[in-house]
Design a protein around this motif. Sequence first.
Motif, short mmCIF file in Angstrom:
data_model
loop_
_atom_site.label_atom_id
_atom_site.label_comp_id
_atom_site.label_asym_id
_atom_site.label_seq_id
_atom_site.Cartn_x
_atom_site.Cartn_y
_atom_site.Cartn_z
N ALA A 183 10.38 -0.53 1.19
CA ALA A 183 11.81 -0.25 1.04
C ALA A 183 12.66 -1.39 1.60
O ALA A 183 13.69 -1.77 1.01
N ALA A 184 12.26 -1.92 2.73
CA ALA A 184 13.00 -3.04 3.33
C ALA A 184 12.94 -4.26 2.41
O ALA A 184 13.95 -4.95 2.22
N THR A 185 11.79 -4.52 1.83
CA THR A 185 11.65 -5.65 0.91
C THR A 185 12.49 -5.43 -0.34
O THR A 185 13.17 -6.35 -0.81
N LEU A 186 12.46 -4.22 -0.87
CA LEU A 186 13.26 -3.92 -2.06
C LEU A 186 14.75 -4.12 -1.78
O LEU A 186 15.47 -4.71 -2.59
N ALA A 187 15.21 -3.65 -0.63
CA ALA A 187 16.62 -3.82 -0.26
C ALA A 187 16.97 -5.31 -0.17
O ALA A 187 18.03 -5.74 -0.64
N GLU A 188 16.08 -6.11 0.41
CA GLU A 188 16.32 -7.55 0.52
C GLU A 188 16.33 -8.21 -0.86
O GLU A 188 17.18 -9.06 -1.14
N LEU A 189 15.42 -7.82 -1.72
CA LEU A 189 15.39 -8.38 -3.08
C LEU A 189 16.69 -8.06 -3.82
O LEU A 189 17.22 -8.90 -4.54
N GLU A 190 17.19 -6.86 -3.64
CA GLU A 190 18.44 -6.49 -4.32
C GLU A 190 19.64 -7.21 -3.73
O GLU A 190 20.56 -7.56 -4.46
N ARG A 191 19.63 -7.44 -2.40
CA ARG A 191 20.72 -8.21 -1.79
C ARG A 191 20.77 -9.64 -2.34
O ARG A 191 21.83 -10.21 -2.53
N ARG A 192 19.60 -10.22 -2.56
CA ARG A 192 19.52 -11.61 -3.03
C ARG A 192 19.71 -11.74 -4.53
O ARG A 192 19.88 -12.84 -5.04
N ALA A 194 0.84 -1.19 0.00
CA ALA A 194 0.00 0.00 0.00
C ALA A 194 0.88 1.25 0.00
O ALA A 194 2.02 1.22 0.48
N HIS A 195 0.33 2.32 -0.51
CA HIS A 195 1.08 3.57 -0.62
C HIS A 195 1.49 4.14 0.74
O HIS A 195 2.41 4.96 0.81
N ASP A 196 0.86 3.71 1.82
CA ASP A 196 1.24 4.21 3.14
C ASP A 196 2.12 3.20 3.90
O ASP A 196 2.27 3.30 5.11
N ASP A 197 2.72 2.27 3.17
CA ASP A 197 3.58 1.25 3.78
C ASP A 197 4.96 1.26 3.14
O ASP A 197 5.54 0.21 2.84
N LEU A 198 5.49 2.46 2.91
CA LEU A 198 6.76 2.58 2.20
C LEU A 198 7.95 2.02 2.97
O LEU A 198 8.91 1.54 2.37
N ASP A 199 7.91 2.06 4.30
CA ASP A 199 9.02 1.51 5.08
C ASP A 199 9.18 0.01 4.79
O ASP A 199 10.29 -0.47 4.54
N ARG A 200 8.07 -0.72 4.83
CA ARG A 200 8.13 -2.16 4.55
C ARG A 200 8.50 -2.41 3.09
O ARG A 200 9.26 -3.34 2.78
#
Length: 169
Positions: free
Chosen positions: A155-164, A147-153
């Motif tokens: 961003a964390a998911t995007l960072a994890e996807l990029e790490r993997r 959801a548009h009001d859940d940017l913290d989660r």
Amino acid sequence: MLKVLVSGCLGGAPLRFNATGVPVSSAIWQRWTSEGRLVSLCPELAVGFPVPRPPAEIVGGSAADVIDGRAQVHESSGRDVTELFQAAAQRALDRALQAGVGLAVLVDGSPTCGSTYIHDGTFTGVTVAGRGVAAEALRRRGIPVFAHDDLDRAAATLAELERRRPGGS
């Protein structure tokens, strides 16, 4: 670098059914914008809906049921727009795959983009837990939707996807 598919109305563009946009004030949004990550798309406009347009809601089931042909999407006038919403979902999925999207951030409450809630199909303003048709199509392909009001989660998911990701970002 993984991209982020975002609802076209996010950031304030007046593309919603009632010709409004949804402002986003977030350091995460600003960073993604400056990094060139955002892939903006209004699936409804992409298949020819005008602005403004009548409100629409899923009737007789869920977004999954709409995709599978067991439920419909109707405008407040009663007009059946199911096929257009199915096409809009496919357009969003195609754009996400073409752009190398890692996840999507979509405006909640929409029969297209809702990720945690939608309206209940009665056009009375009542909301229920559920997803919009495009959000469902993206999730079915393994693309996380936030959801548009859940940017913290998000961003964390995007960072994890990029790490993997092989070779990093």
